[in-house]
Design a protein around this motif. Structure first.
Motif, short mmCIF file in Angstrom:
data_model
loop_
_atom_site.label_atom_id
_atom_site.label_comp_id
_atom_site.label_asym_id
_atom_site.label_seq_id
_atom_site.Cartn_x
_atom_site.Cartn_y
_atom_site.Cartn_z
N MET A 1 0.82 -1.19 0.00
CA MET A 1 0.00 0.00 0.00
C MET A 1 0.86 1.25 0.00
SD MET A 1 -3.17 0.68 2.52
CE MET A 1 -3.06 2.40 2.89
N ALA A 2 1.85 1.16 0.85
CA ALA A 2 2.75 2.31 0.96
C ALA A 2 3.40 2.60 -0.39
CB ALA A 2 3.82 2.04 2.00
N ASP A 3 3.83 1.51 -1.05
CA ASP A 3 4.57 1.69 -2.29
C ASP A 3 3.72 2.28 -3.39
OD1 ASP A 3 6.73 0.77 -1.09
OD2 ASP A 3 6.63 -1.27 -1.88
N SER A 5 1.09 4.30 -3.33
CA SER A 5 0.84 5.74 -3.30
C SER A 5 2.14 6.52 -3.44
CB SER A 5 0.11 6.12 -2.02
OG SER A 5 1.01 6.06 -0.95
N ALA A 6 3.22 5.91 -2.97
CA ALA A 6 4.50 6.59 -3.12
C ALA A 6 4.86 6.77 -4.59
CB ALA A 6 5.59 5.80 -2.41
N THR A 10 5.51 10.04 -7.30
CA THR A 10 6.70 10.20 -8.11
C THR A 10 6.33 10.42 -9.58
OG1 THR A 10 7.61 8.56 -6.66
CG2 THR A 10 8.98 9.26 -8.50
N ARG A 13 5.19 13.69 -10.14
CA ARG A 13 6.26 14.65 -10.03
C ARG A 13 7.16 14.69 -11.26
NH1 ARG A 13 8.53 13.90 -4.62
NH2 ARG A 13 6.35 13.39 -4.39
N TYR A 200 16.13 39.50 -10.94
CA TYR A 200 15.76 38.22 -10.33
C TYR A 200 16.13 38.18 -8.85
CZ TYR A 200 14.72 36.00 -14.83
OH TYR A 200 14.16 35.67 -16.03
N ALA A 201 17.30 38.71 -8.52
CA ALA A 201 17.76 38.65 -7.13
C ALA A 201 16.85 39.49 -6.23
CB ALA A 201 19.20 39.13 -7.03
N ASN A 205 14.73 37.58 -3.28
CA ASN A 205 14.94 37.86 -1.86
C ASN A 205 15.60 39.22 -1.75
OD1 ASN A 205 15.74 38.08 0.77
ND2 ASN A 205 16.65 36.04 0.92
N VAL A 207 16.15 41.17 0.74
CA VAL A 207 17.10 41.35 1.84
C VAL A 207 18.47 40.79 1.44
CG1 VAL A 207 17.64 40.75 4.22
CG2 VAL A 207 15.29 41.30 3.58
N ARG A 324 1.49 17.18 -5.88
CA ARG A 324 0.17 16.59 -5.78
C ARG A 324 -0.87 17.65 -6.06
NH1 ARG A 324 1.17 15.99 0.65
NH2 ARG A 324 3.06 14.99 0.01
N PRO A 328 -3.48 19.74 2.18
CA PRO A 328 -4.06 20.55 3.25
C PRO A 328 -3.11 21.64 3.73
CG PRO A 328 -3.32 18.45 4.09
CD PRO A 328 -3.15 18.39 2.62
N ILE A 329 -1.84 21.54 3.38
CA ILE A 329 -0.90 22.58 3.78
C ILE A 329 -0.32 23.24 2.55
CG2 ILE A 329 -0.23 21.62 6.00
CD1 ILE A 329 2.27 20.56 4.31
N GLN B 58 7.52 12.15 -0.04
CA GLN B 58 7.10 10.77 -0.24
C GLN B 58 8.30 9.97 -0.73
OE1 GLN B 58 4.01 9.85 0.70
NE2 GLN B 58 3.99 11.99 1.33
N PRO B 59 8.56 8.79 -0.14
CA PRO B 59 9.69 7.99 -0.62
C PRO B 59 9.38 7.37 -1.99
CG PRO B 59 8.47 6.78 1.05
CD PRO B 59 7.84 8.15 0.96
N VAL B 72 1.38 5.16 5.88
CA VAL B 72 1.76 6.08 4.83
C VAL B 72 1.56 7.48 5.38
CG1 VAL B 72 1.25 6.88 2.51
CG2 VAL B 72 0.97 4.48 3.08
N GLU B 342 17.57 34.15 5.21
CA GLU B 342 17.01 35.48 5.03
C GLU B 342 17.99 36.45 4.38
OE1 GLU B 342 16.34 34.05 8.24
OE2 GLU B 342 14.43 33.40 7.38
N VAL B 346 19.53 33.85 -2.28
CA VAL B 346 18.28 33.90 -3.01
C VAL B 346 17.94 32.44 -3.30
CG1 VAL B 346 17.08 34.80 -5.02
CG2 VAL B 346 19.00 36.08 -4.04
N MET B 349 17.28 30.93 -6.75
CA MET B 349 18.31 31.08 -7.78
C MET B 349 19.27 29.90 -7.74
SD MET B 349 20.13 34.74 -8.07
CE MET B 349 19.55 35.95 -9.20
#
Ligand code: ATP
Ligand code: MG
Lengths: 330, 503
Positions: A1-3, A5-6, A10, A13, A200-201, A205, A207, A324, A328-329, B58-59, B72, B342, B346, B349
């Motif tokens: 099962m683990a495999d 969904s893993a 991928t 991705r 771009y820099a 960022n 700062v 994905r 939720p985050i 995820q592995p 999982v 911070e 960057v 980049m």
């Protein structure tokens, strides 16, 4: 099962990694094929050239806004600024002739850009507030200038001014040539020069950019100068194409321009995007609107569809980054 | 110990990123009530392994067991609900919110109609903070707390659930010694309660103090697990880097030359007062003190980031005014800042562009940036600092923490400055590279650079500096030469003891 969904993750991705790099081009290709299959007039050469030509004004403005967005800011003033430069160049044309009118209009438009650049760059004011304010302030300026009147060139036969909007060189419309030329120059500036790297820099960022000895304020200032230069060019094409104009010719274009830039994959957070991708974004937007018209949909449906496409583009961008479709985050 | 069920077990975990095999079939188990240290060079895969465990990654293949049940983990919240809590290498708090809100972020206690139960939120948080002995309340705003205290908030967050395993990824990197002790107490406390603990750190002395077992990762594979009581630093180091480390190797110290840099009576409102010192070419000056003693603020002033109220800065005998980092860089001053994420990088980049950023104006062929010149610089510092990355095209944000730090150091070394200021240069850097960076600092001095090293690690300043400035509350208490300094006198000076004799 683990495999199971893993490996799902991928697969998404690695598809994602490809799409992440070339996604916008792929989407564009699929989109063109789709429309071509449903309507044969769509791939007609005249139609294609027509779309490109009608996209040039939007496109020229989007080139400049690309710099602003990559440096981490917004420019919502480009629509009303374009109206301003159109009205100004037409009026000056009547008073002092095209030779002087054009440089003077560029100077006036770019000083508006310099003002925004000063406020956002040196005074560090929020670009949304500044450019939203400039949107209406410049509109007011345009109306004051024109007294609310439309501008027209009275004797259209006696001037070469129409060349920017209607001329052709080697059979290619001049506006398209100007768009391509500007795109190549700005793409080189952004991708190949120290200045581009700094854009771009600062967007990635600011700062860390400051800690690296990059003058953030000057870089931001320059992006608005570039943006206003592009707007002035767009205004010139617009004025020369129609040889007359209303005060509101650019109204609402700021959002379309921003849509094209984001569709091209520039991040509103700054630090990402390229000129080439913006050009693709512009073309996608142009062809979508054209396709919808050919499908027989009302003109105003395009506003809704454009918005839906932008949402899809932004969502897909985030989904690909986290590998994905939903999480939720953040 | 062998007959207990592991709290957590990982079996044959493989994880690849484009161009990197970060984990190559790693198996690893944590027993309840043990502190299991995880060691390895920068980029060995420690953080990646723990992110797999914590549901961040995820592995590609492999299985995770919690109390021998395969699970999982699709995201961190799920991992947390299953009792696996993760305290990250990089802090991840909402700075505008209060401590209590951060501790219960995403799971605030509710009353009817979804209203937040503030009373309970604050009471629950206060109870946890008490356990941690924190010295701040649930209502404090996180953004106003010191880094160390923020870390406490992260830990408090971990204690809201009934944790089976808690993972600490380099928790002490920015803690003071006293704060470290508090952390160790907490860890012991958790261990007593039967929680399994994974502890990642590059600091050997900590690992030998706190851990029961040590697992070593190298290039993404598991090289062995040792029982702490039965091993020594040398064995661990050999597993880790494949050879013994000769820490005694020392670049010969050269006689300092002319005064390169002189600061007279520098003051900055509320940060530091009347700071004077001189620095000779070929000399390494250490700044030692507690976090908050004003060392970073002095460095930032010397780099043109702050405007001093009074005082003078002389470079090679000439007074200079530094309005911005642009000025400082033009005068040959470089600063490796305290916070890599911070201030240093960057993250979006690539590696090469980050390293060449401060000098991109000079790396041109005609109007364009010269690819060749940039890659040459990148290659030079990648080799010199042993930066692990598949290519210069890799985004810096994808590098391991220690390798990111090396990019920041490389970036400023590449400027070939006259005066190099480094603020906590080896934070998060593995033992091998740390020694290498120390040698590099000595070598720079031997080549006539003047170097200022700010550090909270006493062994570091003792090892690398010719003279040590001890600071307390924004003032220089005393300056030691490396011959006369002792650990005791240094500790006294930075805690403000014996102030009378300081003048
Ligand atoms: N998101 C990512 N994308 C691409 N490569 C990554 C990513 N995360 C980690 N890596 C690579 O995986 C390898 C292992 O990284 P990891 O962060 O686990 O190292 P580490 O052992 O924690 O090192 P450090 O001691 O420096 O923190 C490194 O080579 C790193 O560049
Ligand atoms: Mg790590």
């Amino acid at each position: 099962m683990a495999d199971v969904s893993a490996s799902d993750g991928t697969a998404l991705r690695s598809v994602g990694a490809f799409l992440g790099r070339h996604g916008i081009v792929v989407a564009f290709g699929l989109f063109m094929i789709g429309f071509a299959l449903t309507n044969e007039r769509f791939i007609d050469m005249d139609n294609i050239l027509g779309v490109i030509r009608s996209s040039t004004i939007l496109g020229v403005m989007a080139l400049g806004v690309t710099f602003v967005v990559i440096s981490g800011n917004l420019d919502l003033s480009v629509g009303s600024m374009m109206s301003f430069s159109t009205i100004v160049v037409l009026d000056l044309h009547e008073r002092i002739g095209p030779e002087l009118a054009i440089p003077l209009m560029f100077a006036m438009t770019m000083s508006l850009g310099a003002l925004i650049g000063f406020l956002v760059g040196y005074l560090r004011l929020n670009s949304l507030i500044v450019t939203l304010g400039m949107l209406s302030a410049i509109h007011g300026l345009t109306l004051t200038y024109s007294g609310g009147q439309n501008m027209d060139i009275a004797d259209q036969q006696a001037t070469w001014f129409s060349v920017f909007g209607q001329g052709r060189v080697l059979g290619i419309p001049v506006p398209i040539l100007m768009f391509v030329l500007l795109a190549v120059v700005l793409a080189t500036l952004l991708a190949k020069t120290p200045f581009g790297r700094k854009v771009y820099a600062v967007g990635g960022n600011d700062v860390a950019a400051t800690f690296s000895g990059i003058p953030r304020a000057r870089v931001v200032f320059m992006t608005y100068i570039i943006s206003s230069f592009c707007v002035a060019t767009a205004g010139l094409i617009q004025a020369s194409r129609s040889m007359g104009s209303q005060n509101t010719v650019g109204q609402g274009m700021e959002l379309e321009v921003l849509a094209a830039v984001i569709l091209g994959g520039a991040s509103l957070m700054g630090g990402a995007g390229t000129v080439f991708k913006t050009v693709i974004g512009v073309l996608i937007l142009g062809f979508i609107q054209n396709g919808l018209l050919l499908l027989g949909l009302e003109f105003y449906v395009q506003y809704v569809v454009t918005w839906i496409i932008i949402i899809l583009a932004v969502w897909l961008d985030i989904a690909v980054k986290r590998g994905r479709l939903w999480s939720p985050i953040a | 110990m062998t007959d207990t069920t592991p709290a957590l077990r990982l079996e044959n975990i493989v994880k690849t990123f484009p161009g990197v095999r970060a984990l190559d079939g790693v198996s690893f188990a944590v027993l309840p009530g043990e502190v299991h240290a995880l060691l390895g060079e920068n980029g060995a895969g420690k953080s990646t392994l723990m992110k797999v465990l914590g549901g961040v990654h995820q592995p590609d293949s492999g299985t995770i067991y919690i109390e021998e049940e395969p699970v999982v983990m699709t995201n961190p919240l799920e991992a947390k609900s299953k009792g696996v809590v993760f305290i990250h290498q990089e802090l991840s708090l909402a700075e505008e919110l209060s401590v209590a809100e951060n501790v219960y972020l995403g799971e605030l206690p509710r009353k009817r109609f979804g209203r937040v139960d503030w009373k309970r939120l604050h009471a629950d948080t206060a109870a946890i903070l008490d356990r941690l002995n924190c010295g701040f309340g649930p209502g404090a705003i996180v953004g106003e707390l010191s880094i160390a205290k923020r870390q406490m908030v992260e830990i408090a967050r971990a204690l809201t659930v009934d944790a089976k395993a808690v993972i600490f990824d380099e928790p002490t990197a920015s803690l003071t010694d006293a704060e470290k002790e508090v952390l160790f107490d907490i860890i012991r406390d958790l261990r007593e309660q039967g929680v399994g603990i994974v502890y990642i750190s590059h600091r050997m002395e900590e690992i030998f103090r706190i851990s029961d077992r040590i697992s070593v990762l190298r290039d993404g594979s598991h090289r062995g697990t040792l029982i702490t009581a039965e091993t020594g630093e040398d064995e661990v180091t050999r597993l880790m880097i494949g050879r013994s480390l000769d820490l005694s190797r020392n670049v010969a110290r050269t006689a300092p030359g002319e005064v390169a840099f002189e600061v007279r009576g520098l003051s900055c409102e509320g940060l530091f007062e009347d700071v004077s010192f001189e620095l000779r070419a070929g000399e390494v000056l250490g700044f030692y003190g507690l976090v908050g003693a004003g060392r970073t603020e002095i460095a930032e002033t010397l780099f043109g980031l702050r405007t001093p109220r009074s005082g003078e800065i002389h470079l090679k005998g000439r007074a200079v005014t530094l309005h911005s980092p642009v000025d400082a860089i033009r005068h040959g001053i470089s600063l490796v800042p305290e916070s890599r994420k911070e201030q240093g990088l960057v993250l979006g980049m690539n590696c090469r562009d980050n390293i060449t950023l401060p000098q991109v104006d000079d790396l041109t062929a005609g109007p364009f940036v010269s690819d060749g010149a940039e890659i040459a610089i990148f290659d030079q510092y990648r080799d010199r600092l042993d930066i692990k990355t598949p290519s210069w095209r890799q985004q810096v944000g994808n590098l391991s923490g220690g390798n990111q730090q090396k990019i920041v150091i490389g970036k400023w070394l590449a400027m070939r400055p006259d005066v190099l200021i480094v603020d906590e240069p080896t934070r998060g850097i593995d033992v091998g590279s740390k020694a290498e960076i120390h040698n590099l600092i000595r070598e720079l001095a031997a080549h006539g650079y003047a170097v200022i090293v700010i550090s909270s690690e006493m062994p570091e300043v003792l090892h690398v500096a010719d003279r040590i400035v001890a600071m307390y509350h924004g003032r220089i208490m005393r300056t030691f030469t490396s011959d006369e300094v002792t650990e005791d006198s240094l500790v006294q000076a930075i805690s403000g003891l014996g102030q009378d004799s300081a003048a």
